[in-house]
Scaffold this motif. Structure first.
Motif, PDB file in Angstrom:
ATOM      1  N   ILE A 191      -0.715 -37.006 -16.785  1.00  0.00           N
ATOM      2  CA  ILE A 191       0.352 -36.002 -16.886  1.00  0.00           C
ATOM      3  C   ILE A 191       0.372 -35.434 -18.301  1.00  0.00           C
ATOM      4  O   ILE A 191       0.478 -34.221 -18.497  1.00  0.00           O
ATOM      5  CB  ILE A 191       1.718 -36.625 -16.507  1.00  0.00           C
ATOM      6  N   PHE A 192       0.218 -36.326 -19.298  1.00  0.00           N
ATOM      7  CA  PHE A 192       0.192 -35.843 -20.685  1.00  0.00           C
ATOM      8  C   PHE A 192      -0.987 -34.908 -20.906  1.00  0.00           C
ATOM      9  O   PHE A 192      -0.833 -33.850 -21.514  1.00  0.00           O
ATOM     10  CB  PHE A 192       0.123 -37.033 -21.650  1.00  0.00           C
ATOM     11  N   THR A 196      -2.534 -33.025 -18.742  1.00  0.00           N
ATOM     12  CA  THR A 196      -2.354 -31.724 -18.073  1.00  0.00           C
ATOM     13  C   THR A 196      -1.342 -30.867 -18.823  1.00  0.00           C
ATOM     14  O   THR A 196      -1.546 -29.661 -18.954  1.00  0.00           O
ATOM     15  CB  THR A 196      -1.890 -31.894 -16.617  1.00  0.00           C
ATOM     16  N   PHE A 197      -0.261 -31.492 -19.332  1.00  0.00           N
ATOM     17  CA  PHE A 197       0.724 -30.716 -20.087  1.00  0.00           C
ATOM     18  C   PHE A 197       0.130 -30.226 -21.399  1.00  0.00           C
ATOM     19  O   PHE A 197       0.233 -29.042 -21.737  1.00  0.00           O
ATOM     20  CB  PHE A 197       1.964 -31.558 -20.385  1.00  0.00           C
TER      21      PHE A 197
END
Lengths: 139, 185
Positions: free
Chosen positions: A130-131, A133-134
């Motif tokens: 998630i990190f 992709t952000f």
């Protein structure tokens, strides 16, 4: 953050201890507070710190997004696999007593260890993914 | 003494919450959110829920702060001013808060021995956990053994969340990259 000498040195010293603490939390979960979930988050935090200081590209060289995409489902599969194994050994789903037919308490410890390993794998790789992709967007 | 510590922590919690509502800068909101999580973790440890406190500190104060900051990196750092009047939302939240406070009157007092939580299932787990599983930390044995099915579900939820974020954000980035390449050529 190329110029921040102090941040770079301090984080280089901190990261091994973060990972070591994560392992402690993981394997000491039977005896003290902690377990796969907490340890997974600490592992992810160590790599996020590395990414914040040394850049996303350097972090993705160590752990590539492709590897994480394999690790996320693998953790769930390990967890569910333990359940299926105990099924095949003749017990209920996730009945760890069946893992070791001679010593049920040994089976319990082994079952919890494997299940927590699955949780660690899924949680840490999901958080990091998630990190990635952000942080990967917007540049 | 414990009452005093809890009182101070709860007052801090309330102050941070009011700060979060009042501040318009989203960066400050994220940092205050991290402070809220740390205070919450301290409160949970004061209530002897060490496992939960640890999770709150790691997830709430650690990872979600970083994730929110990296999300902030993609948007404005100032909250847009409200377009409508605030009266209805404030009335609605005050009403909801009042109903919740009214609900707590029926809850048993914290730590009371003869409540349902402390007398049936909890006792049973405490009595049976160590002879049956030989795992000293009862929280872990409940989480991974007695309620292993639920924890499998939780892991699946995290898996789903990761896949969801990936599907929402990663696909779009690829499309943008292709557009840029087309523009260049």
């Amino acid at each position: 953050m190329r110029g921040h000498l102090i941040l770079r040195v301090v984080s280089k010293i901190l990261i091994p201890f973060l990972l070591l603490f994560a392992l402690y939390v993981q394997f000491h979960g039977d005896f003290g507070p902690g377990g796969g979930f907490q340890a997974g988050v600490i592992v992810a935090a160590a790599f996020v710190l590395y990414a914040l200081i040394f850049g996303l590209r350097a972090t993705q060289k160590i752990i590539s997004p492709a590897l994480l995409e394999v690790a996320v489902p693998l953790g769930v599969l390990i967890y569910a696999g333990v359940g299926v194994y105990t099924w095949l050994m003749g017990g209920n789903f996730l009945d760890y007593n069946m893992i070791d037919s001679h010593d049920p308490s040994h089976g319990q410890h082994l079952g919890v260890l494997l299940v927590e390993a699955g949780v660690l794998l899924t949680v840490s790789s999901t958080m990091l993914l998630i990190f990635y992709t952000f942080a990967g967007r917007g540049r | 003494m414990e009452f005093l510590i809890n009182l101070i922590l709860l007052l801090f919690l309330a102050a941070v919450t009011i700060g979060i509502i009042g501040v318009r800068n989203l960066f400050a909101v994220v940092v205050l959110g991290g402070a809220y999580s740390f205070l919450m973790a301290t409160l949970l440890i004061a209530m002897d829920a060490v496992d939960v406190g640890m999770t709150e500190a790691a997830v709430g104060a650690g990872v979600s702060t970083v994730l929110l900051l990296s999300a902030l990196h993609l948007t404005n750092t100032e909250e847009a001013p409200a377009k409508h009047s605030n009266v209805l939302p404030i009335a609605l939240s005050l009403l909801t808060g009042a109903v919740l406070v009214y609900g707590t009157w029926d809850l048993p007092r914290y730590g009371e021995a003869d409540t349902a939580v402390n007398s049936y299932v909890g006792d049973e787990y405490l009595a049976r956990s160590i002879p049956e599983t030989t795992i000293p930390n009862v929280v872990t044995s409940v989480l991974a053994t007695y309620r292993g099915y639920d924890t499998l579900g939780e892991t699946a939820v995290i898996f789903t969340a990761g896949i969801g974020v990936l599907m929402l954000l990663k696909g779009r980035r690829r499309k943008e990259d292709e557009d840029e390449e087309e523009e260049r050529s």
